[in-house]
Design a protein around this motif. Structure first.
Motif, PDB file in Angstrom:
ATOM      1  N   ASP A 188      14.167   9.003 -20.057  1.00  0.00           N
ATOM      2  CA  ASP A 188      14.474   9.930 -21.066  1.00  0.00           C
ATOM      3  C   ASP A 188      13.120  10.349 -21.830  1.00  0.00           C
ATOM      4  O   ASP A 188      13.164  10.231 -23.278  1.00  0.00           O
ATOM      5  CB  ASP A 188      15.428   9.340 -21.957  1.00  0.00           C
ATOM      6  N   GLY A 189      12.067  10.456 -21.241  1.00  0.00           N
ATOM      7  CA  GLY A 189      10.774  10.901 -21.880  1.00  0.00           C
ATOM      8  C   GLY A 189       9.877   9.716 -22.274  1.00  0.00           C
ATOM      9  O   GLY A 189       8.860   9.842 -22.626  1.00  0.00           O
ATOM     10  N   LEU A 190      10.277   8.172 -22.364  1.00  0.00           N
ATOM     11  CA  LEU A 190       9.557   7.236 -22.730  1.00  0.00           C
ATOM     12  C   LEU A 190       9.040   6.567 -21.332  1.00  0.00           C
ATOM     13  O   LEU A 190       9.799   6.254 -20.435  1.00  0.00           O
ATOM     14  CB  LEU A 190      10.483   6.257 -23.419  1.00  0.00           C
ATOM     15  N   ILE A 191       7.851   6.392 -21.292  1.00  0.00           N
ATOM     16  CA  ILE A 191       7.217   5.467 -20.140  1.00  0.00           C
ATOM     17  C   ILE A 191       7.074   4.070 -20.656  1.00  0.00           C
ATOM     18  O   ILE A 191       6.824   3.645 -21.609  1.00  0.00           O
ATOM     19  CB  ILE A 191       5.540   6.112 -19.952  1.00  0.00           C
ATOM     20  N   VAL A 192       7.711   3.310 -19.343  1.00  0.00           N
ATOM     21  CA  VAL A 192       7.945   1.859 -19.579  1.00  0.00           C
ATOM     22  C   VAL A 192       7.321   1.079 -18.417  1.00  0.00           C
ATOM     23  O   VAL A 192       7.390   1.318 -17.363  1.00  0.00           O
ATOM     24  CB  VAL A 192       9.205   1.333 -19.892  1.00  0.00           C
TER      25      VAL A 192
END
Length: 257
Positions: free
Chosen positions: A98-102
């Motif tokens: 959802d658009g977050l890099i983890v």
């Protein structure tokens, strides 16, 4: 959005504890470390039945990392860190949700000091530093979550004397961690609990460490400026460490708006 880092110390041995945690806390994203399980033996069906999709980077007997997301499939971006073609350890996985890099990170322990294991730890941190700089340059919301096997400061351990000869507490390890953070990352747990003593995430199984609260802080979530702007809370879920046959780590949870 609630994001958790959790060193399981064996996903098959701790599967009941993991499923209990997912049911009770319902985090949106979970970064797992120390799966100690080959890819073909991972309990993927149990995880999916709990409502989570995942990307995995397993290894039989040790290491192993994964990223779980509730109700959606993480998009795999990278497995492993470049810079050492002979490194076969499963210690790094990176995904987008959802658009977050983890990233889920299981940094080498490095013990005993004065050996090739400690050298490997420091060189691995240099490789992580290089990847982290690339991620920062992209100027996107990013969280580097995991078991860093580094105690950043004196106040992050129950006893300086007890840890004096440990690779987790060496000046070289701490300096490498500082260099990483000083790129521009926010240590979420410490940033939101700047003055809290005994902000521990790990308690050894031996010597009654849990009962004595003789722990230290080695599980960290580093936020890029774009993620840090959204940071609302950061907490150690100590209740999970107190369960029967628990991991020696407690999950650490942050909330992003």
């Amino acid at each position: 959005m609630r994001l958790v880092t959790y060193n399981l110390n064996g996903i098959r041995a701790r599967l009941p504890r993991l499923l209990e945690y997912l049911a009770r806390e319902a985090p949106d994203i979970v970064c797992l470390q120390e799966l100690k399980c080959a890819d073909d033996a991972l309990p993927i069906g149990d995880i999916e039945a709990a409502g989570y999709q995942a990307v995995w980077h397993g290894q039989k007997g040790f290491n192993g990392v994964a990223i779980l997301a509730k109700g959606t499939q993480p998009t795999l971006r990278q497995i492993g860190l470049p810079g050492d073609p002979d490194d076969a350890h499963s210690r790094y996985i990176e995904a987008e949700i959802d658009g977050l890099i983890v990233a889920s990170i299981y940094l080498p322990n490095g013990n005993p000091i004065g050996t090739e294991k400690f050298d490997y730890k420091l060189k691995w941190m240099e490789r992580l530093d290089a990847r982290a700089a690339e991620l920062l340059a992209a100027e996107r919301p990013t969280v580097l979550a995991g078991d860093y096997n580094v105690i950043p400061e004196d106040r992050d351990t129950f006893s300086r004397r007890a840890m004096a000869g440990d690779a987790l507490f060496q000046p070289e390890s701490q300096a490498a961690y500082r260099r990483l953070v000083n790129q521009g990352w926010t240590d979420a747990l410490r940033a939101l609990h700047p003055d809290e003593a005994k902000l521990f995430t790990f308690w050894d199984y031996q010597a009654g460490a849990w009962a004595r609260d003789a722990g230290f802080r080695i599980d960290h979530l580093l936020c890029s400026p774009q993620a840090a702007d959204r940071l609302r809370s950061a907490d150690v879920h100590k209740w999970a460490r107190g369960e029967e046959k628990a991991s020696d780590h407690a999950p650490v949870c942050i909330e992003l708006s």
